[in-house]
Design an enzyme around this catalytic site. Structure first.
Site, PDB file in Angstrom:
ATOM      1  CB  CYS A  24     -73.265 -10.664  31.416  1.00 23.20           C
ATOM      2  SG  CYS A  24     -75.025 -10.158  32.549  1.00 23.20           S
ATOM      3  CE  LYS A  43     -64.808 -11.581  46.359  1.00 19.14           C
ATOM      4  NZ  LYS A  43     -64.273 -10.424  45.628  1.00 19.14           N
ATOM      5  NE  ARG A  92     -61.472  -4.826  38.549  1.00 18.08           N
ATOM      6  CZ  ARG A  92     -59.890  -5.258  38.915  1.00 18.08           C
ATOM      7  NH1 ARG A  92     -59.388  -4.245  39.846  1.00 18.08           N
ATOM      8  NH2 ARG A  92     -59.455  -6.092  38.600  1.00 18.08           N
ATOM      9  CD  GLU A 152     -67.140 -11.052  28.537  1.00 21.63           C
ATOM     10  OE1 GLU A 152     -66.465 -11.754  29.234  1.00 21.63           O
ATOM     11  OE2 GLU A 152     -68.273 -10.719  28.797  1.00 21.63           O
ATOM     12  CG  PHE A 164     -66.318  -4.635  37.462  1.00 18.22           C
ATOM     13  CD1 PHE A 164     -67.100  -3.579  36.610  1.00 18.22           C
ATOM     14  CD2 PHE A 164     -66.119  -5.644  36.482  1.00 18.22           C
ATOM     15  CE1 PHE A 164     -66.960  -3.337  35.218  1.00 18.22           C
ATOM     16  CE2 PHE A 164     -65.857  -5.322  35.157  1.00 18.22           C
ATOM     17  CZ  PHE A 164     -66.398  -4.078  34.577  1.00 18.22           C
ATOM     18  CB  SER A 184     -64.551 -13.529  33.599  1.00 15.99           C
ATOM     19  OG  SER A 184     -63.736 -14.022  34.545  1.00 15.99           O
TER      20      SER A 184
HETATM   21  P1  NAD Z   1     -64.178 -11.626  37.198  1.00 15.41           P
HETATM   22  O1  NAD Z   1     -64.387 -12.799  37.063  1.00 15.41           O
HETATM   23  O2  NAD Z   1     -62.856 -10.825  37.289  1.00 15.41           O
HETATM   24  O3  NAD Z   1     -64.560 -11.516  38.841  1.00 15.41           O
HETATM   25  C1  NAD Z   1     -65.643 -11.811  39.554  1.00 15.41           C
HETATM   26  C2  NAD Z   1     -65.438 -12.304  40.839  1.00 15.41           C
HETATM   27  O4  NAD Z   1     -64.674 -13.087  41.102  1.00 15.41           O
HETATM   28  C3  NAD Z   1     -64.997 -11.082  41.914  1.00 15.41           C
HETATM   29  O5  NAD Z   1     -65.705 -11.093  43.146  1.00 15.41           O
HETATM   30  C4  NAD Z   1     -63.689 -11.267  41.744  1.00 15.41           C
HETATM   31  O6  NAD Z   1     -62.875 -10.695  42.896  1.00 15.41           O
HETATM   32  C5  NAD Z   1     -63.536 -12.853  41.787  1.00 15.41           C
HETATM   33  N1  NAD Z   1     -62.486 -13.337  41.143  1.00 15.41           N
HETATM   34  C6  NAD Z   1     -61.517 -12.731  40.266  1.00 15.41           C
HETATM   35  N2  NAD Z   1     -60.564 -13.767  39.763  1.00 15.41           N
HETATM   36  C7  NAD Z   1     -60.634 -14.650  40.471  1.00 15.41           C
HETATM   37  C8  NAD Z   1     -59.667 -15.711  40.746  1.00 15.41           C
HETATM   38  N3  NAD Z   1     -58.945 -16.058  39.759  1.00 15.41           N
HETATM   39  N4  NAD Z   1     -60.127 -16.864  41.345  1.00 15.41           N
HETATM   40  C9  NAD Z   1     -61.202 -16.755  42.532  1.00 15.41           C
HETATM   41  N5  NAD Z   1     -61.944 -15.456  42.318  1.00 15.41           N
HETATM   42  C10 NAD Z   1     -61.922 -14.572  41.650  1.00 15.41           C
HETATM   43  O7  NAD Z   1     -65.324 -10.590  36.673  1.00 15.41           O
HETATM   44  P2  NAD Z   1     -65.483  -9.063  36.479  1.00 15.41           P
HETATM   45  O8  NAD Z   1     -64.510  -8.532  35.676  1.00 15.41           O
HETATM   46  O9  NAD Z   1     -65.789  -8.573  37.883  1.00 15.41           O
HETATM   47  O10 NAD Z   1     -66.794  -9.075  35.748  1.00 15.41           O
HETATM   48  C11 NAD Z   1     -67.163  -8.719  34.516  1.00 15.41           C
HETATM   49  C12 NAD Z   1     -67.399 -10.445  33.866  1.00 15.41           C
HETATM   50  O11 NAD Z   1     -68.499 -10.718  34.327  1.00 15.41           O
HETATM   51  C13 NAD Z   1     -67.702 -10.389  32.450  1.00 15.41           C
HETATM   52  O12 NAD Z   1     -66.933 -11.475  31.612  1.00 15.41           O
HETATM   53  C14 NAD Z   1     -69.139 -10.565  32.288  1.00 15.41           C
HETATM   54  O13 NAD Z   1     -69.762 -11.220  31.157  1.00 15.41           O
HETATM   55  C15 NAD Z   1     -69.305 -11.433  33.520  1.00 15.41           C
HETATM   56  N6  NAD Z   1     -70.870 -11.232  33.896  1.00 15.41           N
HETATM   57  C16 NAD Z   1     -71.657 -12.159  33.558  1.00 15.41           C
HETATM   58  C17 NAD Z   1     -73.042 -12.265  33.898  1.00 15.41           C
HETATM   59  C18 NAD Z   1     -73.857 -13.176  33.669  1.00 15.41           C
HETATM   60  O14 NAD Z   1     -75.070 -13.134  33.946  1.00 15.41           O
HETATM   61  N7  NAD Z   1     -73.406 -14.482  32.851  1.00 15.41           N
HETATM   62  C19 NAD Z   1     -73.410 -11.012  34.708  1.00 15.41           C
HETATM   63  C20 NAD Z   1     -72.571 -10.035  34.841  1.00 15.41           C
HETATM   64  C21 NAD Z   1     -71.117 -10.224  34.513  1.00 15.41           C
END
Ligand code: NAD
Length: 500
Positions: free
Chosen positions: A283, A175, A179, A384, A151, A228
């Protein structure tokens, strides 16, 4: 307040899909529901994958020159629509408009990198490597790839992936986060306006069920994920078990070390911008300041002053510097962690827990918060937080600072503030982190380099965008070629062929 229906984008057009499930989309500054998101069912997924499969077969045959014409046009359109994209981001994510426009700008840099693909992808040639034999290598697209995005950067992260995937000749299914899904629909329209054939870029909305459908689908060749760490691990394990190429970028806990010889005003300015910008939901946000020796008291003082001065409110207001968090659950998590830190002995120098924005009482706001004397065993250090909380950890030496960073399971970004080149060199060579800033707090690499963390911040062998992006979305092929003249004598041998 009207609630907008948010559809999928399948085979070049908006598509309500056949799935009956809906998910509310909020404006986090007001707490109001603004959108009703259609979640994909199995039939929608199948339709998108089949459209992508067919598109990949034809798009990969389109000349490089014609693909680049589309990318150049797309670049112009994204640039021209920066403010429209930013407005959609702010409405569903909450970050301030100027920050949202900055996100679009960083995504554009990857589009520009993709526009240079004819140079990047021109292959290698060894003429007359053996007598009468030339050897050359080039790269071909994987086929159908899916990108699953978080998100916190609803435009930039899809643009970290899709331009390179598409320019190299793949079909791409996005995908996006459920949010803040609307900006991805505008990207789809802009790709279409740029001349991209239907099915090459599609948007499929959904939750875990949709993601798992993509991870296990036999027609999908590669998965790019950003999100995440627990989900990144799941993505990597499941998709590799189903034979796919996977890059899965995870969460982060980024430390900035401040040495006693640093310019403390510069460090405090940059740390508060990097810690509280986008409400800490980046991130690459700095969430831990590691204050070395006598730097600590002055730094905490200055961080406190800056945190108190930040204007919090709805991201569309011109003077606002920091917006809300994404959900009420995020707000509760941040407040819980601050409360735990306080009861575990940390000093709450600035407390954002009770902040209320006038007229926006239902918004998901937490104010900038500074914690001092945070210890490694506290939840404020271990989790985090992904909110506007800067935790100060005090250490005695550079060696201690490096030990703290290297003991942390995450390894996304880090930074050091110092006046010494030698100290900086020891630091940048010694830390087990993928991206390092020297007097630069958020070292997100330029698009000509690749982005990626170490340890629990990335699963898979490839970093994202830049040269690694090109490698990820393509497979290498090497040709060994002989065209004997009719008078040449070419002898065959039972021995393993050697070069002559
Ligand atoms: P998230 O992991 O909750 O969701 C990311 C994506 O995965 C979304 O599209 C969501 O629909 C999907 N998803 C969520 N739960 C899932 C599951 N159990 N099984 C399969 N798919 C699932 O992350 P978020 O809250 O949207 O974003 C924040 C996180 O992303 C933070 O941890 C942040 O550090 C990380 N992030 C990392 C980077 C990087 O470059 N390393 C960049 C941006 C964000």
């Amino acid at each position: 307040m009207t609630v907008t229906e948010i559809h999928h984008w399948i085979n070049g057009a908006e598509d309500a899909g056949s799935g009956s499930q809906r998910q509310d989309v909020y404006n986090p500054a007001t707490g109001q529901v603004t959108g009703s998101l259609h979640l994909a069912d199995r039939q929608d997924l199948e339709q998108a994958v089949q459209a992508a499969r067919a598109a990949a077969d034809t798009w990969s045959e389109v000349s490089m020159s014609k693909r680049m014409q589309v990318m150049f046009k797309f670049r112009e359109l994204v640039h021209a629509h920066t403010h429209d994209l930013a407005a959609l981001i702010t409405a569903e994510h909450g970050k301030v408009l100027s920050d949202a426009a900055g996100e679009v700008g960083r995504g554009l840099e990857v589009v520009e990198f993709a526009c240079a693909l004819p140079q990047t992808l021109k292959g290698e040639y060894s003429d007359q490597f053996s007598t009468g034999i030339d050897v050359y290598s080039f790269r071909q697209p994987l086929g159908v790839v899916a990108g699953i995005t978080p998100f916190n950067f609803p435009v930039m992260v899809p643009l970290w992936m899709s331009p390179i995937a598409i320019a190299t000749g793949n079909a791409f299914i996005l995908k996006p986060s459920e949010r803040d899904p609307s900006a991805s629909m505008l990207l789809a329209k802009l790709y279409k306006e740029a001349g991209l054939p239907g099915g090459v870029f599609q948007v499929l909305h959904g939750d875990k069920e949709t993601v798992d459908g993509l991870l296990t689908h036999e027609q999908i060749d590669g998965i790019s994920f950003v999100g995440s760490t627990p989900v990144a691990q799941h993505i990597h394990q499941t998709a590799t078990a189903h034979g796919k190429r996977v890059q899965a970028l995870g969460g982060a806990k980024n430390h900035a070390v401040v040495m006693p010889d640093a310019d403390l005003d510069l460090a405090a300015d940059h740390l508060s911008a990097a810690g509280f910008g986008s409400a800490g939901e980046r991130c690459m946000a700095i969430s831990v300041a590691v204050a070395v020796g006598e730097a600590a008291d002055g730094l905490v003082d200055k961080l406190g002053q800056r945190a108190r001065d930040i204007t919090v409110g709805e991201g569309t207001e011109p003077d606002v510097e920091m917006g809300p968090l994404i959900t009420p659950a995020s707000k509760d998590r941040v407040k819980r962690i601050v409360t735990e830190a306080e009861s575990d002995g940390a000093a709450v120098v600035v407390d954002g827990r009770d902040l209320v924005v006038e007229g926006k009482e239902e918004g998901f706001f937490v104010g900038p918060t500074v914690l001092d004397r945070v210890k490694e065993e506290m939840s404020a250090y271990q989790e985090e937080i992904f909110g506007p909380v800067l935790a100060v950890v005090r250490v005695d030496s550079l060696e201690d600072a490096i030990r703290v960073i290297n003991s942390n399971p995450y390894g996304n970004g880090t930074a050091i503030f110092t006046g010494s080149g030698n100290v900086a060199r020891t630091f940048k060579r010694g830390v087990t982190v993928g991206m390092v800033g020297v007097n630069v707090p958020i070292p997100v690499p330029a698009a000509q380099h690749s982005f990626g963390g170490w340890k629990d911040s990335l699963f898979g062998d490839h970093h994202i965008y830049g040269p690694d992006g090109v490698r990820f979305y393509t497979r290498g092929k090497v040709i060994t070629e002989r065209w004997p003249h009719q008078n040449d004598v070419v002898t065959a041998s039972m021995n393993f062929p050697s070069h002559d």
